[in-house]
Design a protein around this motif. Structure first.
Motif, PDB file in Angstrom:
ATOM      1  N   VAL A  28     151.743  28.918  16.103  1.00  0.00           N
ATOM      2  CA  VAL A  28     151.229  30.077  15.136  1.00  0.00           C
ATOM      3  C   VAL A  28     149.932  29.605  14.331  1.00  0.00           C
ATOM      4  O   VAL A  28     149.054  30.345  13.833  1.00  0.00           O
ATOM      5  N   SER A  29     149.405  28.333  14.758  1.00  0.00           N
ATOM      6  CA  SER A  29     148.315  27.793  13.932  1.00  0.00           C
ATOM      7  C   SER A  29     146.875  28.465  14.426  1.00  0.00           C
ATOM      8  O   SER A  29     145.827  28.837  13.430  1.00  0.00           O
ATOM      9  N   LYS A  30     146.852  29.134  15.635  1.00  0.00           N
ATOM     10  CA  LYS A  30     145.750  30.059  16.157  1.00  0.00           C
ATOM     11  C   LYS A  30     145.655  31.414  15.442  1.00  0.00           C
ATOM     12  O   LYS A  30     144.815  31.932  15.157  1.00  0.00           O
ATOM     13  N   LEU A  31     146.829  31.499  14.668  1.00  0.00           N
ATOM     14  CA  LEU A  31     146.915  33.077  13.861  1.00  0.00           C
ATOM     15  C   LEU A  31     146.558  32.657  12.512  1.00  0.00           C
ATOM     16  O   LEU A  31     146.544  33.647  11.819  1.00  0.00           O
ATOM     17  N   ARG A  32     146.546  31.639  12.036  1.00  0.00           N
ATOM     18  CA  ARG A  32     146.232  31.252  10.568  1.00  0.00           C
ATOM     19  C   ARG A  32     144.921  31.223  10.239  1.00  0.00           C
ATOM     20  O   ARG A  32     144.431  29.903  10.050  1.00  0.00           O
ATOM     21  N   ARG A  33     144.222  32.333  10.215  1.00  0.00           N
ATOM     22  CA  ARG A  33     142.825  32.411   9.968  1.00  0.00           C
ATOM     23  C   ARG A  33     142.569  32.899   8.545  1.00  0.00           C
ATOM     24  O   ARG A  33     141.237  32.586   8.476  1.00  0.00           O
ATOM     25  N   TYR A  34     143.473  33.287   7.784  1.00  0.00           N
ATOM     26  CA  TYR A  34     143.041  33.945   6.568  1.00  0.00           C
ATOM     27  C   TYR A  34     144.264  33.503   5.583  1.00  0.00           C
ATOM     28  O   TYR A  34     145.201  32.857   5.993  1.00  0.00           O
ATOM     29  N   GLU A  40     143.707  41.145  15.470  1.00  0.00           N
ATOM     30  CA  GLU A  40     142.523  40.608  16.341  1.00  0.00           C
ATOM     31  C   GLU A  40     143.119  39.723  17.310  1.00  0.00           C
ATOM     32  O   GLU A  40     142.678  40.028  18.743  1.00  0.00           O
ATOM     33  N   TRP A  41     144.596  38.993  17.462  1.00  0.00           N
ATOM     34  CA  TRP A  41     144.980  38.266  18.623  1.00  0.00           C
ATOM     35  C   TRP A  41     145.253  39.443  19.628  1.00  0.00           C
ATOM     36  O   TRP A  41     145.255  39.060  20.702  1.00  0.00           O
ATOM     37  N   ILE A  42     146.031  40.541  19.073  1.00  0.00           N
ATOM     38  CA  ILE A  42     146.368  41.531  20.153  1.00  0.00           C
ATOM     39  C   ILE A  42     145.134  41.906  21.093  1.00  0.00           C
ATOM     40  O   ILE A  42     145.119  42.062  22.157  1.00  0.00           O
ATOM     41  N   GLU A  43     144.041  42.291  20.390  1.00  0.00           N
ATOM     42  CA  GLU A  43     142.674  42.740  21.114  1.00  0.00           C
ATOM     43  C   GLU A  43     142.247  41.607  21.578  1.00  0.00           C
ATOM     44  O   GLU A  43     141.715  42.015  22.844  1.00  0.00           O
ATOM     45  N   GLU A  44     142.086  40.318  21.384  1.00  0.00           N
ATOM     46  CA  GLU A  44     141.751  39.323  22.266  1.00  0.00           C
ATOM     47  C   GLU A  44     142.322  39.184  23.466  1.00  0.00           C
ATOM     48  O   GLU A  44     141.732  38.700  24.198  1.00  0.00           O
ATOM     49  N   HIS A  45     143.587  39.520  23.365  1.00  0.00           N
ATOM     50  CA  HIS A  45     144.286  39.284  24.574  1.00  0.00           C
ATOM     51  C   HIS A  45     144.529  40.751  25.480  1.00  0.00           C
ATOM     52  O   HIS A  45     145.647  40.856  26.175  1.00  0.00           O
ATOM     53  N   GLY A  46     143.713  41.389  25.181  1.00  0.00           N
ATOM     54  CA  GLY A  46     143.591  42.854  26.028  1.00  0.00           C
ATOM     55  C   GLY A  46     144.698  44.017  25.523  1.00  0.00           C
ATOM     56  O   GLY A  46     144.739  45.023  26.215  1.00  0.00           O
ATOM     57  N   GLY A  47     145.282  43.903  24.284  1.00  0.00           N
ATOM     58  CA  GLY A  47     146.342  44.791  23.917  1.00  0.00           C
ATOM     59  C   GLY A  47     145.363  45.864  22.965  1.00  0.00           C
ATOM     60  O   GLY A  47     144.487  45.721  22.457  1.00  0.00           O
TER      61      GLY A  47
END
Length: 173
Positions: free
Chosen positions: A85-91, A14-21
């Protein structure tokens, strides 16, 4: 293109795609990652185990370069790693759980049958995706083990599914 191993959290994709990757899932292991990196011309690849491969380092494994990148980011933002890393702790993620299994193929066949209603992938062992959770069970190449990783939208859901999957693997929680 950025490669991530199939044990990684959904939040990585999700993070990669949200940032255009363009996120591309890969098998676990140095040899598989290097081959796929060349095939897809990926600029970066990372494994849950802490192995990282950067284009600027001729794609050689370079965990120290990852550490330096994190330290630079901390210096630029003034944030500790926990905030970064808190932005990545979604699950809720289980980490890798090893179970000694006499007949790995029989257990995998049983799981394929039991979880036939999910979106199945067999890139490395068996990965099954559901809207609110997923799991991967893959055989060890060197030991009589099956390795389980799972993730859920909540800690409660992940714990519930972990208990059930471990019962199929013959391992008490």
């Amino acid at each position: 293109t950025i490669l991530y191993d199939l044990r990684s959290s959904r939040s990585v994709k999700e993070w990669i795609e949200e940032h255009g990757g363009r996120a591309s899932e890969c098998r676990v292991g140095h040899a598989f990652i290097k081959r796929q990196r060349r095939e897809e011309n990926a600029v970066f690849a990372g494994e849950l185990s802490g192995h990282y491969y950067f284009a600027e380092n001729s794609y050689a494994e370079a965990s120290t370069l990852a550490v330096l990148s994190i330290l630079n980011l901390m210096a630029e933002t003034g944030q500790p790693v926990s905030e970064l890393v808190s932005k990545l702790r979604r699950y809720a993620h289980s980490g890798e759980i090893n179970s000694e299994v006499a007949d790995k193929d029989a257990v995998l066949a049983k799981l394929k049958e039991k979880y036939a209603d999910g979106k199945r992938h067999e890139l490395d062992g068996l990965k099954v995706d559901y809207p609110d959770w997923w799991f991967n069970v893959r055989p060890s190449n060197t030991e009589p083990l099956l390795r389980l990783v799972l993730e859920g939208r909540s800690r409660e859901l992940m714990d519930e599914k972990k208990k059930l999957l471990l019962s199929y693997l013959g391992t008490p929680e």
